[in-house]
Design a protein around this motif. Structure first.
Motif, PDB file in Angstrom:
ATOM      1  N   LEU A 168      66.648 -43.401  87.110  1.00 42.78           N
ATOM      2  CA  LEU A 168      68.042 -43.050  86.882  1.00 42.78           C
ATOM      3  C   LEU A 168      68.987 -43.645  87.925  1.00 42.78           C
ATOM      4  O   LEU A 168      70.187 -43.342  87.914  1.00 42.78           O
ATOM      5  CB  LEU A 168      68.192 -41.521  86.845  1.00 42.78           C
ATOM      6  CG  LEU A 168      67.412 -40.826  85.723  1.00 42.78           C
ATOM      7  CD1 LEU A 168      67.658 -39.319  85.753  1.00 42.78           C
ATOM      8  CD2 LEU A 168      67.774 -41.390  84.361  1.00 42.78           C
ATOM      9  N   ALA A 169      68.446 -44.455  88.848  1.00 39.38           N
ATOM     10  CA  ALA A 169      69.248 -45.186  89.827  1.00 39.38           C
ATOM     11  C   ALA A 169      70.157 -44.266  90.645  1.00 39.38           C
ATOM     12  O   ALA A 169      71.309 -44.600  90.922  1.00 39.38           O
ATOM     13  CB  ALA A 169      70.089 -46.260  89.131  1.00 39.38           C
ATOM     14  N   ALA A 170      69.641 -43.109  91.039  1.00 40.99           N
ATOM     15  CA  ALA A 170      70.424 -42.155  91.831  1.00 40.99           C
ATOM     16  C   ALA A 170      70.451 -42.589  93.294  1.00 40.99           C
ATOM     17  O   ALA A 170      69.515 -43.225  93.799  1.00 40.99           O
ATOM     18  CB  ALA A 170      69.829 -40.758  91.716  1.00 40.99           C
ATOM     19  N   GLY A 171      71.540 -42.229  93.981  1.00 43.45           N
ATOM     20  CA  GLY A 171      71.675 -42.529  95.393  1.00 43.45           C
ATOM     21  C   GLY A 171      71.083 -41.447  96.266  1.00 43.45           C
ATOM     22  O   GLY A 171      70.638 -40.393  95.766  1.00 43.45           O
ATOM     23  N   PRO A 172      71.052 -41.657  97.586  1.00 42.27           N
ATOM     24  CA  PRO A 172      70.413 -40.704  98.501  1.00 42.27           C
ATOM     25  C   PRO A 172      70.979 -39.290  98.431  1.00 42.27           C
ATOM     26  O   PRO A 172      70.250 -38.321  98.651  1.00 42.27           O
ATOM     27  CB  PRO A 172      70.656 -41.328  99.883  1.00 42.27           C
ATOM     28  CG  PRO A 172      70.856 -42.776  99.613  1.00 42.27           C
ATOM     29  CD  PRO A 172      71.532 -42.855  98.287  1.00 42.27           C
ATOM     30  N   ARG A 173      72.276 -39.154  98.137  1.00 45.01           N
ATOM     31  CA  ARG A 173      72.869 -37.820  98.084  1.00 45.01           C
ATOM     32  C   ARG A 173      72.520 -37.087  96.799  1.00 45.01           C
ATOM     33  O   ARG A 173      72.527 -35.854  96.758  1.00 45.01           O
ATOM     34  CB  ARG A 173      74.395 -37.915  98.223  1.00 45.01           C
ATOM     35  CG  ARG A 173      74.865 -38.358  99.593  1.00 45.01           C
ATOM     36  CD  ARG A 173      76.379 -38.364  99.674  1.00 45.01           C
ATOM     37  NE  ARG A 173      76.833 -38.784 100.995  1.00 45.01           N
ATOM     38  CZ  ARG A 173      76.963 -37.974 102.029  1.00 45.01           C
ATOM     39  NH1 ARG A 173      76.674 -36.689 101.890  1.00 45.01           N
ATOM     40  NH2 ARG A 173      77.378 -38.424 103.193  1.00 45.01           N
ATOM     41  N   VAL A 174      72.239 -37.830  95.748  1.00 39.45           N
ATOM     42  CA  VAL A 174      71.972 -37.224  94.436  1.00 39.45           C
ATOM     43  C   VAL A 174      70.479 -36.956  94.240  1.00 39.45           C
ATOM     44  O   VAL A 174      70.097 -35.967  93.603  1.00 39.45           O
ATOM     45  CB  VAL A 174      72.512 -38.138  93.312  1.00 39.45           C
ATOM     46  CG1 VAL A 174      72.166 -37.574  91.928  1.00 39.45           C
ATOM     47  CG2 VAL A 174      74.022 -38.300  93.454  1.00 39.45           C
ATOM     48  N   ILE A 175      69.637 -37.821  94.795  1.00 37.91           N
ATOM     49  CA  ILE A 175      68.189 -37.723  94.560  1.00 37.91           C
ATOM     50  C   ILE A 175      67.634 -36.313  94.816  1.00 37.91           C
ATOM     51  O   ILE A 175      66.906 -35.770  93.982  1.00 37.91           O
ATOM     52  CB  ILE A 175      67.438 -38.774  95.409  1.00 37.91           C
ATOM     53  CG1 ILE A 175      67.663 -40.165  94.815  1.00 37.91           C
ATOM     54  CG2 ILE A 175      65.940 -38.471  95.462  1.00 37.91           C
ATOM     55  CD1 ILE A 175      67.124 -41.292  95.683  1.00 37.91           C
ATOM     56  N   PRO A 176      67.968 -35.658  95.959  1.00 40.24           N
ATOM     57  CA  PRO A 176      67.363 -34.337  96.214  1.00 40.24           C
ATOM     58  C   PRO A 176      67.825 -33.237  95.257  1.00 40.24           C
ATOM     59  O   PRO A 176      67.186 -32.191  95.176  1.00 40.24           O
ATOM     60  CB  PRO A 176      67.808 -34.013  97.653  1.00 40.24           C
ATOM     61  CG  PRO A 176      68.284 -35.298  98.222  1.00 40.24           C
ATOM     62  CD  PRO A 176      68.801 -36.088  97.081  1.00 40.24           C
TER      63      PRO A 176
END
Length: 320
Positions: A168-176
């Motif tokens: 889903l190509a999420a960034g570091p802030r979204v991944i968790p």
């Protein structure tokens, strides 16, 4: 000897093993620390559920969801601590919460149910069970459901980060956020789980949980964007949250003498499911892709629906 002396020894050993893992300078010392941790945490896992079943038996109403709710809450607290303490040396990150863990263990140990409080006064048909000849057949559905649950839990615990990042190509802030959604949903459901079981019975609650977990993993497989992916992971937490406490509760009902044998057997499949789940999902991800990999816990969550009648076994119904 009962689960109280087991817990009073094993809980401090768990804490010591965590501290040793944080202090280990190389793999040669880390692996033995993890082996000690594994042995001790297995004893704690079984022992604490034996205590929970003893309390549930004493009250005469379902309370194990509440016990597991506390486990979820402190698991989230530990994750938040690890995040907040990320800049500290690993030894301190590991050791500071373990001081609290040992203090809590020493305080609680004096108040745990003793052997005579765990066991039920023998009746005519209980003697064989006390002797350790508890039959496997009625326990098997609970063991399978526990194993399938932890295949799903292993998939979420081990591969949520990879899925959010690579698929889903999420960034570091979204991944968790996906794993936070899973744990938060688990906690929320367990807060009200006992009331639901008292009103609707364990079979209906586990069946609904299996349906919701299946839909959640289907949502993960099909998720077109990050928001729906996070929602789907949360839905899997809603569905899977009830299975473990109800497995232990049903195992306690299958062991009217309070020997703890049924609970220990069901607890084994916690680890079977987690190990198999990590290997299965990881293998499918390597062979195909991560969306296909999450189809495995989808199918096994659907199997929990079929196993739900085993949570009110004939033996328990006749005893009631």
């Amino acid at each position: 000897v009962g689960s109280r002396p087991l817990l009073r020894v094993a809980q401090p050993v768990v804490a010591a093993a965590v501290v040793l893992a944080g202090l280990a300078p190389d793999l040669a010392l880390l692996v033995p620390a993890l082996l000690v941790f594994g042995v001790a945490v297995g004893a704690v896992d079984a022992g604490m559920n034996m205590q929970g079943v003893a309390v549930e038996r004493r009250y005469g109403v379902e309370v194990l969801n509440g016990f597991h709710c506390v486990w979820s809450a402190l698991g989230m607290a530990a994750a938040l601590w690890a995040s907040a303490a990320a800049g500290l040396p690993p030894a301190l990150v590991m050791a500071i919460p373990m001081v609290l863990a040992v203090a809590g263990s020493l305080y609680a140990g004096r108040h745990l149910c003793a052997l005579e409080e765990e066991k039920v006064p023998a009746v005519a048909d209980v003697a064989a069970e006390v002797a350790g000849r508890l039959p496997w057949r009625p326990i098997v559905p609970l063991c399978l459901a526990m194993g399938f649950l932890y295949v799903g839990d292993a998939a979420v615990s081990n591969f949520t980060t990879v899925f959010m990042k690579d698929v889903l190509a999420a960034g570091p802030r979204v991944i968790p956020l996906a794993y936070v959604a899973y744990q938060a949903a688990t906690l929320a459901v367990r807060l009200g789980g006992d009331l639901a079981v008292r009103r609707h019975g364990p079979v209906a609650v586990v069946r609904i949980g299996g349906v919701l977990a299946t839909l959640g993993f289907l949502g993960v497989v099909l998720a077109p964007n990050q928001v729906l992916g996070i929602v789907a992971f949360g839905l899997t937490g809603v569905g899977l949250a009830v299975v473990a406490p109800q497995s232990f509760s049903a195992a306690g009902r299958l062991d009217p003498a309070g020997t703890g044998v049924a609970i220990a057997r069901v607890n084994l499949f916690n680890y079977v499911g987690f190990v198999v789940g990590a290997a299965l999902v990881g293998g499918l991800a390597d062979a195909a892709d991560m969306r296909v990999a999450f189809a495995a816990p989808l199918v096994l969550s659907a199997a929990i629906i079929l196993l739900a009648p085993g949570f009110a076994p004939k033996r328990a119904r006749s005893a009631a």
